[in-house]
Design a protein around this motif. Structure first.
Motif, PDB file in Angstrom:
ATOM      1  N   ILE A 202       0.853  -1.182   0.000  1.00  0.00           N
ATOM      2  CA  ILE A 202       0.000   0.000   0.000  1.00  0.00           C
ATOM      3  C   ILE A 202       0.890   1.234   0.000  1.00  0.00           C
ATOM      4  N   ALA A 203       0.677   2.104  -0.976  1.00  0.00           N
ATOM      5  CA  ALA A 203       1.359   3.398  -1.036  1.00  0.00           C
ATOM      6  C   ALA A 203       0.394   4.481  -0.584  1.00  0.00           C
ATOM      7  N   THR A 204       0.859   5.411   0.255  1.00  0.00           N
ATOM      8  CA  THR A 204       0.004   6.484   0.758  1.00  0.00           C
ATOM      9  C   THR A 204       0.686   7.838   0.589  1.00  0.00           C
ATOM     10  N   SER A 205      -0.135   8.874   0.616  1.00  0.00           N
ATOM     11  CA  SER A 205       0.340  10.245   0.431  1.00  0.00           C
ATOM     12  C   SER A 205       1.146  10.710   1.635  1.00  0.00           C
ATOM     13  N   THR A 206       2.150  11.559   1.367  1.00  0.00           N
ATOM     14  CA  THR A 206       2.945  12.153   2.441  1.00  0.00           C
ATOM     15  C   THR A 206       2.915  13.677   2.427  1.00  0.00           C
ATOM     16  N   PHE A 207       2.322  14.292   1.396  1.00  0.00           N
ATOM     17  CA  PHE A 207       2.198  15.741   1.303  1.00  0.00           C
ATOM     18  C   PHE A 207       3.565  16.415   1.498  1.00  0.00           C
ATOM     19  N   GLU A 208       3.733  17.350   2.455  1.00  0.00           N
ATOM     20  CA  GLU A 208       4.994  18.088   2.554  1.00  0.00           C
ATOM     21  C   GLU A 208       6.060  17.371   3.378  1.00  0.00           C
ATOM     22  N   TRP A 209       5.797  16.165   3.835  1.00  0.00           N
ATOM     23  CA  TRP A 209       6.754  15.443   4.670  1.00  0.00           C
ATOM     24  C   TRP A 209       7.726  14.631   3.808  1.00  0.00           C
ATOM     25  N   TYR A 210       8.986  14.643   4.230  1.00  0.00           N
ATOM     26  CA  TYR A 210      10.080  14.026   3.486  1.00  0.00           C
ATOM     27  C   TYR A 210      10.640  12.836   4.269  1.00  0.00           C
ATOM     28  N   PRO A 211      11.109  11.761   3.597  1.00  0.00           N
ATOM     29  CA  PRO A 211      11.024  11.458   2.178  1.00  0.00           C
ATOM     30  C   PRO A 211       9.576  11.203   1.730  1.00  0.00           C
ATOM     31  N   GLY A 212       9.349  11.225   0.415  1.00  0.00           N
ATOM     32  CA  GLY A 212       8.000  11.181  -0.101  1.00  0.00           C
ATOM     33  C   GLY A 212       7.465   9.774  -0.318  1.00  0.00           C
ATOM     34  N   VAL A 213       6.190   9.586  -0.043  1.00  0.00           N
ATOM     35  CA  VAL A 213       5.396   8.363  -0.197  1.00  0.00           C
ATOM     36  C   VAL A 213       5.814   7.318   0.845  1.00  0.00           C
ATOM     37  N   GLN A 214       4.819   6.785   1.504  1.00  0.00           N
ATOM     38  CA  GLN A 214       5.036   5.629   2.385  1.00  0.00           C
ATOM     39  C   GLN A 214       4.510   4.381   1.679  1.00  0.00           C
TER      40      GLN A 214
ATOM     41  N   PRO B  85       3.397  25.014  -0.336  1.00  0.00           N
ATOM     42  CA  PRO B  85       2.480  25.393   0.744  1.00  0.00           C
ATOM     43  C   PRO B  85       2.107  24.194   1.620  1.00  0.00           C
ATOM     44  N   ASP B  86       1.563  24.495   2.793  1.00  0.00           N
ATOM     45  CA  ASP B  86       1.056  23.441   3.675  1.00  0.00           C
ATOM     46  C   ASP B  86       0.043  22.574   2.937  1.00  0.00           C
ATOM     47  N   SER B  87       0.079  21.271   3.233  1.00  0.00           N
ATOM     48  CA  SER B  87      -0.835  20.286   2.651  1.00  0.00           C
ATOM     49  C   SER B  87      -0.721  20.178   1.146  1.00  0.00           C
ATOM     50  N   CYS B  88       0.390  20.656   0.580  1.00  0.00           N
ATOM     51  CA  CYS B  88       0.697  20.412  -0.822  1.00  0.00           C
ATOM     52  C   CYS B  88       1.804  19.353  -0.866  1.00  0.00           C
ATOM     53  N   GLY B  89       2.614  19.339  -1.911  1.00  0.00           N
ATOM     54  CA  GLY B  89       3.602  18.273  -2.015  1.00  0.00           C
ATOM     55  C   GLY B  89       2.985  17.023  -2.620  1.00  0.00           C
ATOM     56  N   VAL B  90       3.311  15.850  -2.059  1.00  0.00           N
ATOM     57  CA  VAL B  90       2.953  14.571  -2.676  1.00  0.00           C
ATOM     58  C   VAL B  90       1.497  14.216  -2.391  1.00  0.00           C
TER      59      VAL B  90
ATOM     60  N   THR C 242      -9.582  25.019  10.909  1.00  0.00           N
ATOM     61  CA  THR C 242      -8.807  25.607   9.823  1.00  0.00           C
ATOM     62  C   THR C 242      -9.104  27.089   9.647  1.00  0.00           C
ATOM     63  N   LEU C 243      -8.142  27.780   9.057  1.00  0.00           N
ATOM     64  CA  LEU C 243      -8.356  29.135   8.588  1.00  0.00           C
ATOM     65  C   LEU C 243      -9.006  29.087   7.212  1.00  0.00           C
ATOM     66  N   PRO C 244      -9.830  30.058   6.858  1.00  0.00           N
ATOM     67  CA  PRO C 244     -10.539  30.024   5.568  1.00  0.00           C
ATOM     68  C   PRO C 244      -9.581  29.944   4.386  1.00  0.00           C
ATOM     69  N   GLY C 245      -9.945  29.067   3.446  1.00  0.00           N
ATOM     70  CA  GLY C 245      -9.217  29.001   2.186  1.00  0.00           C
ATOM     71  C   GLY C 245      -7.946  28.192   2.183  1.00  0.00           C
ATOM     72  N   LEU C 246      -7.545  27.613   3.326  1.00  0.00           N
ATOM     73  CA  LEU C 246      -6.303  26.858   3.390  1.00  0.00           C
ATOM     74  C   LEU C 246      -6.577  25.362   3.263  1.00  0.00           C
ATOM     75  N   PRO C 247      -5.712  24.629   2.565  1.00  0.00           N
ATOM     76  CA  PRO C 247      -5.875  23.176   2.497  1.00  0.00           C
ATOM     77  C   PRO C 247      -5.487  22.522   3.814  1.00  0.00           C
TER      78      PRO C 247
END
Length: 543
Positions: A27-39, A68-73, A500-505
């Motif tokens: 199973i591959a899952t998203s990691t977003f801005e955390w490194y290294p990418g993909v678990q 930005p936050d919650s972007c990336g992978v 959350t703040l408005p408009g942020l992922p």
């Protein structure tokens, strides 16, 4: 009888892509801005899982500085063809504007999609090859006629359009790893909207398209459509949703959606999907979106359904009839007398981790080099692990002698740059001081910094105790046994997608770990001698 305890991948493991190669499941899952990418997790019985790889570990594969936050992978897809594993993923560079003066405006977003390959799941994956930028959530489908196709959702930034414009497909040449021909819009979605996360399968002469719809919140859903032709038209499932927890904010598993299908050797279908576990009172998911799994069935009409047809997620499905395969217990003892960073830890955005931390600069310590502000989108010295439990204790011991108020190091509970709690040692004219920084998205909150007096010289231990909807910080001298509370109990639910703040992922989850800043630019280090995370409730088999 053995039952699976969902979620199987706990603590921020969303957007699962599941694959079987022989007797092995991945199973591959998203990691977003955390490194290294993909678990990538590995199992042989669907009950016991281990982290097998984080394949995107070089700058030529992934460089997220400035993302930005919650972007990336976003939403990696794992497949196997020609004796190789194929991993395709989005590196989101810009989330875009969602409103103008309170009204929906243009949302310009950057979604470069890449592919890498490797002959083994835990080997060195190839350099990334760029494919397109037309939308996110890419997937590969290898047809039985020898052709491969890339699918992704199509983003439409024009005002008044749907933004989530549907699913497009384009042929990919595996030899060159390049797209060929023209893209085709094959499915525009249903009235649930937010059509994303495509996966394609071929069974009994039909192409079955599985997508996520309804957004990533409480109305998230797995939706299916099918066609005799890969390019469509696709007829929607008579039940529309295959699986959803829509209408529930207090069930054991909520926010169920974004699924992917795998078949056991006997042909039994299983669905891996993301889910959330909300806190009992506030309906906020501190651990973000996690991965669950359950058996499905193909009905006589050729459509996929849950076992009892209710379309609901199962908290404890019966485990499949496969040989039990528990993994060796390789639990880390919490001491940094190791050569490599323990696998539960990640850091933020940068491929150049040598500028952030070292395990060799001081024997028996993890040295963090003071870098930019906590919450920086570029070079932040923060090493942390996922929160997997709604009740846990995390403790670290550090050696740090700051010489300026611009230097700080300590223990952090971190969701993103607008949501964190940070208990740190810093300095003022009188010596070392203890301070608690809070970033909250609640109305009229923002970022605050409170000081709680001087701390003595020597090693200092810091602790965070989270219990459901509250968290409390404490400290003590390393040679003492008495813990002193720092401030009152705090609201842990701000560390969730739902706050959350408005408009942020907000698509990740809470991490707990260690951080160090030096805003003077001198890079003053802090040495962390230990880090211990103790949680309740365990994943795995339930008898």
């Amino acid at each position: 009888m053995t039952h699976i305890s969902n979620p199987i991948l706990r603590g921020f493991n969303p957007d699962p892509s599941i694959l079987r190669v022989g007797d092995d499941f991945y199973i591959a899952t998203s990691t977003f801005e955390w490194y290294p990418g993909v678990q990538i997790h590995h199992s042989r019985d669907l009950v016991h899982w281990r982290l097998a790889a984080r394949p995107l570990a070089r700058a030529c594969q992934l460089d997220m500085r400035g993302n930005p936050d919650s972007c990336g992978v976003w939403a990696p897809d794992l497949s196997y063809c020609d004796g190789r594993f194929w991993l395709i993923y989005t590196d989101v560079k810009r989330y875009g504007t969602t409103t103008v003066n309170g009204a929906k405006g243009v949302s310009l977003r950057d979604f470069p999609n890449f592919v890498v390959t490797c002959e083994t799941i835990d080997g060195q994956w190839s350099d990334a090859v760029h494919l397109n930028n037309s939308g996110f959530d890419p997937a590969l489908f290898h047809d039985d006629d020898g052709r491969s196709w890339m699918l992704n959702m199509l983003w439409d930034h024009r005002p008044g359009r749907g933004r989530f414009a549907g699913i497009q497909a384009q042929q990919m040449d595996r030899a060159t790893m390049r797209l060929v021909g023209e893209p085709h819009l094959i499915f525009e979605g249903t009235e649930l909207g937010f059509t994303e996360g495509p996966h394609l399968y071929k069974k009994d002469g039909y192409y079955h398209l599985l997508v996520a719809e309804g957004g990533t919140g409480w109305d998230h859903a797995v939706v299916m459509a099918r066609s005799r032709d890969l390019l469509g038209p696709y007829a929607v499932h008579p039940d529309q949703t295959v699986l959803t927890a829509s209408g529930s904010t207090d069930a054991p598993l909520t926010r169920a959606g974004h699924g992917d299908l795998v078949h056991l050797p006997d042909g039994t279908p299983w669905l891996a999907y993301l889910c959330g576990r909300p806190t009992p009172g506030r309906a906020r998911c501190i651990m973000g979106r996690e991965t669950a799994i359950q058996p499905m069935r193909w009905d006589a009409d050729g459509w996929l359904r849950t076992l009892d047809g209710d379309q609901r997620p199962m908290a404890t499905p019966l485990a499949p009839d496969l040989p039990s395969w528990p993994w060796p217990n390789d639990a880390w003892n919490g001491q940094f007398d190791v050569e490599a960073l323990p696998t539960m830890f990640q850091w933020l955005r940068s491929a150049d981790h040598d500028r952030l931390f070292s395990l060799s600069a001081r024997r028996g310590a993890l040295r963090l080099f003071g870098r930019e502000t906590i919450g920086s989108l570029f070079e932040q010295s923060l090493v942390a692990r996922r929160v997997e439990h709604q009740k846990f204790t995390a403790t670290t011991t550090l050696d740090f002698t700051p010489s300026s108020f611009q230097q700080a190091a300590g223990l952090v509970l971190y969701y993103n740059s607008s949501k964190f709690y940070y208990l740190a040692i810093s300095a003022d004219a009188g010596g070392r001081v203890l301070q608690l920084m809070t970033a909250s998205p609640e109305p009229d909150a923002g970022i605050t910094l409170d000081e709680f007096g001087d701390v003595p010289d020597g090693l200092i231990a810091l602790r965070a105790d989270l219990d459901g909807e509250t968290v409390r910080f404490s400290w003590c001298s390393a040679d003492a046994e008495v813990w002193t509370h720092v401030g009152p109990p705090l609201d842990s639910t701000i560390l969730s997608d739902e706050a959350t703040l408005p408009g942020l992922p907000n698509f990740t989850g809470t991490f707990v770990g260690m951080a160090c800043q030096d805003l003077s630019g001198a890079g003053a280090p802090a040495d962390f001698l230990s880090f211990v995370y103790e949680g309740l409730e365990q994943a795995g088999a339930v008898d």
